[in-house]
Design a protein around this motif. Structure first.
Motif, short mmCIF file in Angstrom:
data_model
loop_
_atom_site.label_atom_id
_atom_site.label_comp_id
_atom_site.label_asym_id
_atom_site.label_seq_id
_atom_site.Cartn_x
_atom_site.Cartn_y
_atom_site.Cartn_z
N GLY A 275 0.69 8.54 5.05
CA GLY A 275 0.04 8.66 3.75
C GLY A 275 -0.02 7.35 2.99
O GLY A 275 -0.23 7.35 1.78
N ARG A 276 0.23 6.26 3.66
CA ARG A 276 0.24 4.99 2.94
C ARG A 276 -1.17 4.60 2.50
O ARG A 276 -2.10 4.60 3.28
CB ARG A 276 0.85 3.90 3.82
CG ARG A 276 0.95 2.59 3.10
CD ARG A 276 1.83 1.64 3.85
NE ARG A 276 3.21 2.09 3.79
CZ ARG A 276 4.20 1.42 4.36
NH1 ARG A 276 3.97 0.32 5.02
NH2 ARG A 276 5.43 1.85 4.27
N ASN A 277 -1.28 4.27 1.20
CA ASN A 277 -2.58 3.90 0.64
C ASN A 277 -2.77 2.41 0.82
O ASN A 277 -2.08 1.61 0.22
CB ASN A 277 -2.59 4.27 -0.85
CG ASN A 277 -3.92 3.95 -1.48
OD1 ASN A 277 -4.76 3.29 -0.86
ND2 ASN A 277 -4.12 4.41 -2.69
N THR A 278 -3.69 2.04 1.69
CA THR A 278 -3.87 0.62 1.97
C THR A 278 -5.13 0.08 1.33
O THR A 278 -5.70 -0.88 1.81
CB THR A 278 -3.90 0.38 3.49
OG1 THR A 278 -4.91 1.23 4.03
CG2 THR A 278 -2.58 0.67 4.13
N GLU B 156 6.35 7.26 -2.29
CA GLU B 156 7.12 6.43 -1.36
C GLU B 156 7.94 5.38 -2.12
O GLU B 156 9.11 5.15 -1.82
CB GLU B 156 6.18 5.72 -0.38
CG GLU B 156 5.62 6.63 0.70
CD GLU B 156 4.54 5.94 1.54
OE1 GLU B 156 4.33 6.39 2.67
OE2 GLU B 156 3.93 4.97 1.07
N GLY C 158 0.81 -1.22 0.00
CA GLY C 158 0.00 0.00 0.00
C GLY C 158 0.83 1.26 0.00
O GLY C 158 0.34 2.33 0.37
N MET C 159 2.10 1.16 -0.43
CA MET C 159 2.95 2.36 -0.47
C MET C 159 2.52 3.25 -1.63
O MET C 159 2.17 2.76 -2.71
CB MET C 159 4.42 1.95 -0.65
CG MET C 159 5.00 1.22 0.54
SD MET C 159 6.58 0.42 0.19
CE MET C 159 7.64 1.82 -0.10
N THR C 160 2.57 4.54 -1.40
CA THR C 160 2.19 5.49 -2.46
C THR C 160 3.29 5.51 -3.52
O THR C 160 4.41 5.03 -3.30
CB THR C 160 2.03 6.91 -1.91
OG1 THR C 160 3.31 7.33 -1.40
CG2 THR C 160 1.00 6.96 -0.79
N MET D 265 -5.70 -1.26 -4.76
CA MET D 265 -4.29 -1.05 -5.13
C MET D 265 -3.51 -2.36 -5.01
O MET D 265 -2.71 -2.71 -5.89
CB MET D 265 -3.69 0.01 -4.20
CG MET D 265 -2.26 0.34 -4.53
SD MET D 265 -1.60 1.47 -3.31
CE MET D 265 -0.06 1.91 -4.07
#
Lengths: 313, 312
Positions: free
Chosen positions: B3-6, A111, A106-108, B10
């Protein structure tokens, strides 16, 4: 201290073989915890149960305070894992693999764009990231395996034989990296058969054999639990009978045996009496060329605790 | 990390990407693509080869692309299913790459579904390319084509037919964790239904059994027996696309099934009609059979994968 790994009577069997037997393991936060045992002791099985690759038959385990259960991905969100001799998909390039794994964490994009090249540099693959993994050597795959374990800036890193397949320089780099990560607050759980590696980097150690915990604690604590006296191995020039007699007369010496220029002095104490022994040899006309205290290294402790010293000799 | 998109999406798309890259870089897949391209080209060149042999001119054929089902048929479905899916689960176990993959914070269901979607998208892109190639090739070789609006239906049918084979390959691969078994098991079914099944059908008259087995299915004929120039219709899951197109073009078609009778006094083989049913029935049966197999095989594969332990 907060436990980041905690098992309670964890048991895993393969048919009639009990690989892990009621294991109570506790790994405290901000430590480098060595996990030692002979081949087939159950180290990798324990780790695979913790990661969720194997299902425990009974008992329970927590990682970072969460019950591992079965197929609970959230328990792995802040854990990095490097398997023993990691097998990575050969059809991907190094950068692609880290980018895809980063997405799985889930790292952007920002990142990943920062972390991927940085990690490749850290593990010494900065200039090989665009090559297919199929073109990597065993050591390079090992390095990439380490990079993927650190990708998500994990709170807990589980390393299963990280030095396997690495050249001596690589081994030193990995040890330095572990120390650096520990300083930054990462807990490292290190399974290794390299006792000197564990001795150099670990603050805590658990030794298991046949799936059962033999001992656990700090290196000093474990050493102090070893029963039996120390031994001194000494190489002497001008070795003569008076030297042997002088040594045998010392109150803390139990037995002296000779093999060429070398003497093995069995002590009745666990105190370090090397200076007294050296003095006695010198007084009797001998010259000490080399001297080692045996019984206090992790290797000695390991062999002693597993009761295999006799077999080894 | 802040800010990690979980989001699940994704992670799911990461698996899809991982799998698509694997698919398109497989030598097996590239080889199969070349074979399919060659078969399509051979189909296009068929009229010209015949012309070269007989000396007769090549006629314009506005139905060529539709009547040839854009060159997509049972063998292509089976082979593409094998090359895109035989490695999906089994090769991950065989190569050991499953270990770092399942150590990531993804549920096994996400991994499973992502791999399936990747196989589907790979097929969609491949079949689309082949169909476009066939449509353009047909125009060039046989003049302007009609009923091109039915091509998406052929594509949909081809994907659906292939998905049945995919579910079979996946089932064998997941149960055995062996890529070899993942390929050999379905191959046995394919050979069984395609060759042995057809022989049994012709001689015993029990071809209806093939309607309930994945593959080419039973053979029936429209407008008379084969000896009378009847148009062949196969009833199996491999023919869903072709039958849908035929139904739209000829909704009143009736399919008659025959057996070969060689027990007459003259011992001359004759085609004896057994039964007749509308083409719509054929289509509905094959779709229902396909859906049942699809659901059962995928459900079993998913369950086995979800509970698989990674010892090595």
């Amino acid at each position: 201290m907060v436990a980041v790994i905690e098992t309670n009577s964890l048991t895993k069997t393969y048919g009639s073989l009990v690989a892990v037997n009621k294991l109570n393991l506790k790994v405290e936060k901000n430590t480098i915890h060595g996990f030692l045992g002979p081949n087939g002791a159950g180290k990798s099985t324990t780790i695979k149960v913790l990661i969720g690759l194997l299902k425990a038959d009974s008992g329970s385990a927590k990682i970072l305070g969460q019950e591992i259960g079965w197929d609970r991905p959230e328990t792995r969100a802040h854990v990095g894992y490097m398997p023993e001799l990691p097998k990575l998909p050969k059809h991907l390039k190094g950068t692609e693999l880290l980018d895809i794994y980063g997405r799985m964490y889930g790292m952007t994009e920002a990142e990943r764009a920062k972390q991927v090249p940085e990690l490749l540099d850290v593990v010494g693959l900065g200039d090989r990231g665009t090559d297919l993994i199929g073109q990597y050597s065993k050591g390079m795959q090992q390095r990439l395996g380490l990079a993927q374990a650190l990708l998500n800036a994990p709170e807990l890193v589980i390393l299963d034989e990280p030095s396997l397949g690495l050249d001596p320089v690589g081994m030193v780099e990995v040890r330095d990296l572990m120390k650096k990560l520990a300083k930054q607050g990462t807990t490292i759980f290190l399974s290794s058969h390299l006792l000197h590696e564990v001795q150099q980097v670990c603050t805590q150690v658990t030794i298991i054999n046949r799936g059962v915990e033999v001992t656990s604690g700090s290196l000093e604590e474990i050493s102090s639990r070893v029963e039996g006296p120390l031994k001194i191995e000494v190489e002497v020039n001008n070795l003569s009978k008076p030297i042997l007699e002088k040594l045998e007369a010392l109150p803390f010496v139990d037995n002296v045996s000779r093999s060429g220029k070398k003497l093995l002095i069995e002590l009745t104490t666990r105190d370090d009496v090397r200076s007294e022994v050296s003095q006695a040899i010198t007084n009797a006309g001998g010259v000490v060329v080399a001297m080692n205290l045996k019984g206090e290294s992790l290797e000695d402790v390991f062999i002693d605790l597993l009761g295999t010293r006799e077999k080894e000799s | 990390m802040s800010g990690r998109n979980t989001s699940w999406l994704m992670k799911f798309l990461a698996i899809v990407r991982y799998e698509i890259l694997w698919n398109i870089r497989k030598k097996k897949f590239i080889g199969m693509f070349i074979v399919a391209f060659a078969l399509a080209t051979l189909t296009l060149a068929g009229g010209y080869i015949t012309s070269a042999i007989t000396g007769e001119p090549v006629d314009a054929d506005p139905e060529f692309v539709i009547s040839s089902n854009a060159g997509l048929g049972g063998l292509v479905f089976f082979l593409f299913a094998v090359v895109t899916t035989m490695n999906v689960i089994s090769a991950e176990f065989e190569s050991g790459t499953i270990t770092p993959l399942l150590a990531k914070p993804l549920s096994r269901t996400t991994v499973f579904l992502g791999k399936l979607l990747a196989a589907f998208l790979t097929l969609l892109a491949t079949y689309s390319f082949l169909i476009i190639y066939m449509a353009i090739g047909s125009f060039v070789a046989y003049g302007p084509q009609t009923n091109l609006h039915l091509i998406p239906l052929s594509l949909l049918g081809a994907l659906f037919s292939t998905l049945i084979w995919i579910s079979i390959v996946l089932l064998f691969g997941t149960l055995s964790k062996s890529s070899l078994m993942a390929a050999l098991g379905p191959f046995g079914i394919w050979i069984g239904t395609t060759i042995i099944g057809q022989i049994l059908q012709a001689l015993s008259g029990q071809g209806w059994i093939l309607n309930y087995i994945p593959g080419v299915g039973n053979f029936g004929y429209v407008d008379g027996s084969p000896l009378e120039g009847g148009f062949p219709v196969s009833t199996g899951t491999d023919s869903i696309g072709a039958n849908l197109v035929n139904y739209i073009l000829h909704p009143a078609w009736e399919v008659t099934y025959y057996k070969i009778d060689i027990e007459g006094p003259a011992q001359i083989p004759s085609w004896v009609p057994l039964s007749t049913e509308p083409l719509s029935n054929v289509i509905l049966t094959s779709i229902a059979v396909a859906v049942v197999y699809f659901i059962v095989f995928f459900a079993v594969s998913w369950y086995v994968f979800k509970h698989a332990q990674v010892a090595e």
